[in-house]
Structure formats: structure tokens, C-alpha cells
Design an enzyme around this catalytic site. Structure first.
Site, PDB file in Angstrom:
ATOM      1  CE  LYS A   1     -43.384  33.493  56.217  1.00  0.00           C
ATOM      2  NZ  LYS A   1     -44.510  34.423  55.923  1.00  0.00           N
TER       3      LYS A   1
ATOM      4  CE1 TYR B   1     -45.175  36.666  60.600  1.00  0.00           C
ATOM      5  CE2 TYR B   1     -45.415  34.303  60.894  1.00  0.00           C
ATOM      6  CZ  TYR B   1     -44.905  35.382  60.184  1.00  0.00           C
ATOM      7  OH  TYR B   1     -44.141  35.177  59.062  1.00  0.00           O
TER       8      TYR B   1
ATOM      9  CG  PHE C   1     -53.970  37.229  57.852  1.00  0.00           C
ATOM     10  CD1 PHE C   1     -52.762  37.028  58.496  1.00  0.00           C
ATOM     11  CD2 PHE C   1     -54.274  38.501  57.392  1.00  0.00           C
ATOM     12  CE1 PHE C   1     -51.877  38.073  58.712  1.00  0.00           C
ATOM     13  CE2 PHE C   1     -53.389  39.559  57.602  1.00  0.00           C
ATOM     14  CZ  PHE C   1     -52.186  39.335  58.261  1.00  0.00           C
TER      15      PHE C   1
ATOM     16  NE  ARG D   1     -39.547  43.516  54.741  1.00  0.00           N
ATOM     17  CZ  ARG D   1     -40.692  43.094  55.302  1.00  0.00           C
ATOM     18  NH1 ARG D   1     -40.689  42.040  56.139  1.00  0.00           N
ATOM     19  NH2 ARG D   1     -41.817  43.672  55.039  1.00  0.00           N
TER      20      ARG D   1
ATOM     21  CB  THR E   1     -46.711  40.552  51.698  1.00  0.00           C
ATOM     22  OG1 THR E   1     -45.925  41.497  52.438  1.00  0.00           O
ATOM     23  CG2 THR E   1     -47.305  39.530  52.647  1.00  0.00           C
TER      24      THR E   1
ATOM     25  NE  ARG F   1     -42.617  36.881  51.120  1.00  0.00           N
ATOM     26  CZ  ARG F   1     -42.709  37.802  52.061  1.00  0.00           C
ATOM     27  NH1 ARG F   1     -42.701  39.092  51.736  1.00  0.00           N
ATOM     28  NH2 ARG F   1     -42.806  37.452  53.328  1.00  0.00           N
TER      29      ARG F   1
ATOM     30  CG  ASN G   1     -45.477  34.989  52.310  1.00  0.00           C
ATOM     31  OD1 ASN G   1     -45.085  34.262  53.217  1.00  0.00           O
ATOM     32  ND2 ASN G   1     -45.827  36.244  52.503  1.00  0.00           N
TER      33      ASN G   1
ATOM     34  CG  HIS H   1     -40.148  36.404  58.852  1.00  0.00           C
ATOM     35  ND1 HIS H   1     -40.982  37.478  59.045  1.00  0.00           N
ATOM     36  CD2 HIS H   1     -39.085  36.605  59.685  1.00  0.00           C
ATOM     37  CE1 HIS H   1     -40.450  38.281  59.971  1.00  0.00           C
ATOM     38  NE2 HIS H   1     -39.305  37.768  60.369  1.00  0.00           N
TER      39      HIS H   1
ATOM     40  CD  GLU I   1     -38.579  39.138  63.613  1.00  0.00           C
ATOM     41  OE1 GLU I   1     -39.633  39.801  63.488  1.00  0.00           O
ATOM     42  OE2 GLU I   1     -37.830  38.876  62.651  1.00  0.00           O
TER      43      GLU I   1
HETATM   44  P1  ATP Z   1     -43.244  38.378  57.038  1.00  0.00           P
HETATM   45  O1  ATP Z   1     -43.546  39.143  58.321  1.00  0.00           O
HETATM   46  O2  ATP Z   1     -43.664  36.927  57.108  1.00  0.00           O
HETATM   47  O3  ATP Z   1     -41.825  38.567  56.616  1.00  0.00           O
HETATM   48  P2  ATP Z   1     -44.343  40.533  55.473  1.00  0.00           P
HETATM   49  O4  ATP Z   1     -43.596  41.422  56.430  1.00  0.00           O
HETATM   50  O5  ATP Z   1     -44.082  40.684  54.022  1.00  0.00           O
HETATM   51  O6  ATP Z   1     -44.108  39.017  55.843  1.00  0.00           O
HETATM   52  P3  ATP Z   1     -46.734  40.968  57.044  1.00  0.00           P
HETATM   53  O7  ATP Z   1     -47.688  42.053  56.727  1.00  0.00           O
HETATM   54  O8  ATP Z   1     -45.801  41.147  58.212  1.00  0.00           O
HETATM   55  O9  ATP Z   1     -45.893  40.679  55.702  1.00  0.00           O
HETATM   56  O10 ATP Z   1     -47.566  39.632  57.206  1.00  0.00           O
HETATM   57  C1  ATP Z   1     -47.003  38.513  57.898  1.00  0.00           C
HETATM   58  C2  ATP Z   1     -47.409  37.250  57.195  1.00  0.00           C
HETATM   59  O11 ATP Z   1     -48.807  37.061  57.358  1.00  0.00           O
HETATM   60  C3  ATP Z   1     -47.203  37.250  55.669  1.00  0.00           C
HETATM   61  O12 ATP Z   1     -45.886  36.941  55.284  1.00  0.00           O
HETATM   62  C4  ATP Z   1     -48.190  36.182  55.258  1.00  0.00           C
HETATM   63  O13 ATP Z   1     -47.655  34.883  55.482  1.00  0.00           O
HETATM   64  C5  ATP Z   1     -49.346  36.428  56.205  1.00  0.00           C
HETATM   65  N1  ATP Z   1     -50.336  37.322  55.591  1.00  0.00           N
HETATM   66  C6  ATP Z   1     -50.234  38.672  55.431  1.00  0.00           C
HETATM   67  N2  ATP Z   1     -51.327  39.174  54.830  1.00  0.00           N
HETATM   68  C7  ATP Z   1     -52.140  38.124  54.607  1.00  0.00           C
HETATM   69  C8  ATP Z   1     -53.447  37.966  54.031  1.00  0.00           C
HETATM   70  N3  ATP Z   1     -54.099  39.027  53.544  1.00  0.00           N
HETATM   71  N4  ATP Z   1     -53.973  36.720  53.974  1.00  0.00           N
HETATM   72  C9  ATP Z   1     -53.316  35.650  54.476  1.00  0.00           C
HETATM   73  N5  ATP Z   1     -52.095  35.719  55.042  1.00  0.00           N
HETATM   74  C10 ATP Z   1     -51.505  36.927  55.109  1.00  0.00           C
HETATM   75 MG    MG Z   2     -43.730  41.240  58.554  1.00  0.00          MG
END
Ligand code: ATP
Ligand code: MG
Length: 140
Positions: free
Chosen positions: A11, A51, A59, A87, A93, A104, A114, A117, A128
Site C-alpha cells: 500500500k 474495496y 472509513f 494472511r 488489520t 503489519r 497498514n 493487502h 482480484e
Molecule cells: P485488506 O482487505 O486491506 O487486506 P483486512 O482484510 O485485514 O485488510 P478489512 O476489514 O478487509 O481488513 O479492511 C480493509 C482495509 O480497510 C484495511 O486493511 C484498512 O486499510 C482499512 N480499515 C479497516 N478498518 C479500518 C478502520 N477501523 N479505520 C480505518 N481504516 C480501516
Molecule cells: Mg480485507
């Protein structure tokens, strides 16, 4: 366990801090092979589509702006159980909740910024990967 492919993004917070090599070293040390990789600036439309599952979340706007704020590196990773393995390597996350030695925990700035992805299922991995790579760009 079967050999799988997963989709990865390094990212904007990672590319901005010149961490592509450091993160790729962690990926390769975990036994995953980088079988496709390119550095791109994604459009707002691509970020919103990527997303879209989060579009009702508070967010969402901030997440889309972050993803287009600097270049990203999109990748296809291959290996045994690659989806779950990546993962694990990424960590939780929220970096404050991520296990030691995960990407992370080591590099992420915050729950939003973070660093990486990774796909969360075989179905999403296929969707994807197809969003960013054509078949002849993936060389296993
Ligand atoms: P990713 O999909 O990016 O691999 P993830 O699967 O661990 O991450 P998700 O729940 O899918 O987490 O959230 C997608 C992305 O949205 C997170 O990686 C983060 O960048 C952002 N995000 C998630 N929760 C929050 C939050 N509470 N505040 C701000 N940004 C958030
Ligand atoms: Mg995710």
C-alpha cells in the site's frame, strides 16, 4: 495442501517509505513466490471497486483517498496454502494487535495505513488477480 495463488498490494504507506524490498523479503522468507508484480498508481474508480465491500463503512472515503495517495505495488503470490499463509505473514488489520514478526507489526503505521493487502478467500483471490493482471503477466 494445494498450491494456490493470492493477490497482494503493497500500500501507499509502504511505497512512500521505500519498503518494497523489505516487505518482499518477508514474503519470500515465508515461502511465497512473487510470480507477478508491478508498481502502479490506481485510479479512484479502481480503489472504490476494489474495496466496494466496505462502501457503507465510515472509513471508506478515507481508505479510497489513502489508496490513491501514492503508488502501490500489486502482486500475485504463489505457494502452498498461499491465501492463509499470506494472511498470517501480514498479521492483524490493526498493527497494535498483530503478532510479532508479521509485516503489519513490523511496518504498518495504523489500522488504516497498514502497509499490505492480501485476499481473504480463493474466490476473492481470483477476482482480484483478474482485476489487475492478464494471464500472460503471471509467470510461475
Ligand atoms: P485488506 O482487505 O486491506 O487486506 P483486512 O482484510 O485485514 O485488510 P478489512 O476489514 O478487509 O481488513 O479492511 C480493509 C482495509 O480497510 C484495511 O486493511 C484498512 O486499510 C482499512 N480499515 C479497516 N478498518 C479500518 C478502520 N477501523 N479505520 C480505518 N481504516 C480501516
Ligand atoms: Mg480485507
Amino acid at each position: 495442501m494445494a498450491v494456490e495463488r493470492t493477490f497482494s498490494i503493497l500500500k501507499p504507506d509502504a511505497t512512500e517509505r521505500n519498503l518494497t524490498g523489505a516487505i518482499n523479503a518477508m514474503i519470500e522468507k515465508a515461502g511465497l513466490r512473487i510470480v507477478a508484480q508491478k508498481r502502479v498508481r490506481i485510479t479512484k474508480e479502481q480503489a472504490e471497486q476494489f474495496y466496494s465491500v466496505h462502501k457503507a463503512r465510515p472509513f471508506f472515503g478515507e481508505l479510497v483517498e489513502f489508496m490513491i495517495s501514492a503508488p502501490v505495488v500489486v502482486q500475485v503470490l504463489e505457494g502452498e496454502g498461499a491465501i492463509a499463509r499470506y494472511r498470517d505473514v501480514m498479521g492483524a488489520t490493526d498493527p497494535s494487535k498483530a503478532a510479532d514478526n508479521t509485516i503489519r507489526k513490523t511496518h504498518a503505521k495504523s489500522i488504516g495505513e497498514n502497509s499490505v493487502h492480501g485476499s481473504d478467500s480463493p474466490e476473492n483471490a481470483a477476482i482480484e488477480i483478474a482485476q489487475f493482471f492478464s494471464g500472460n503477466e503471471i509467470v510461475g
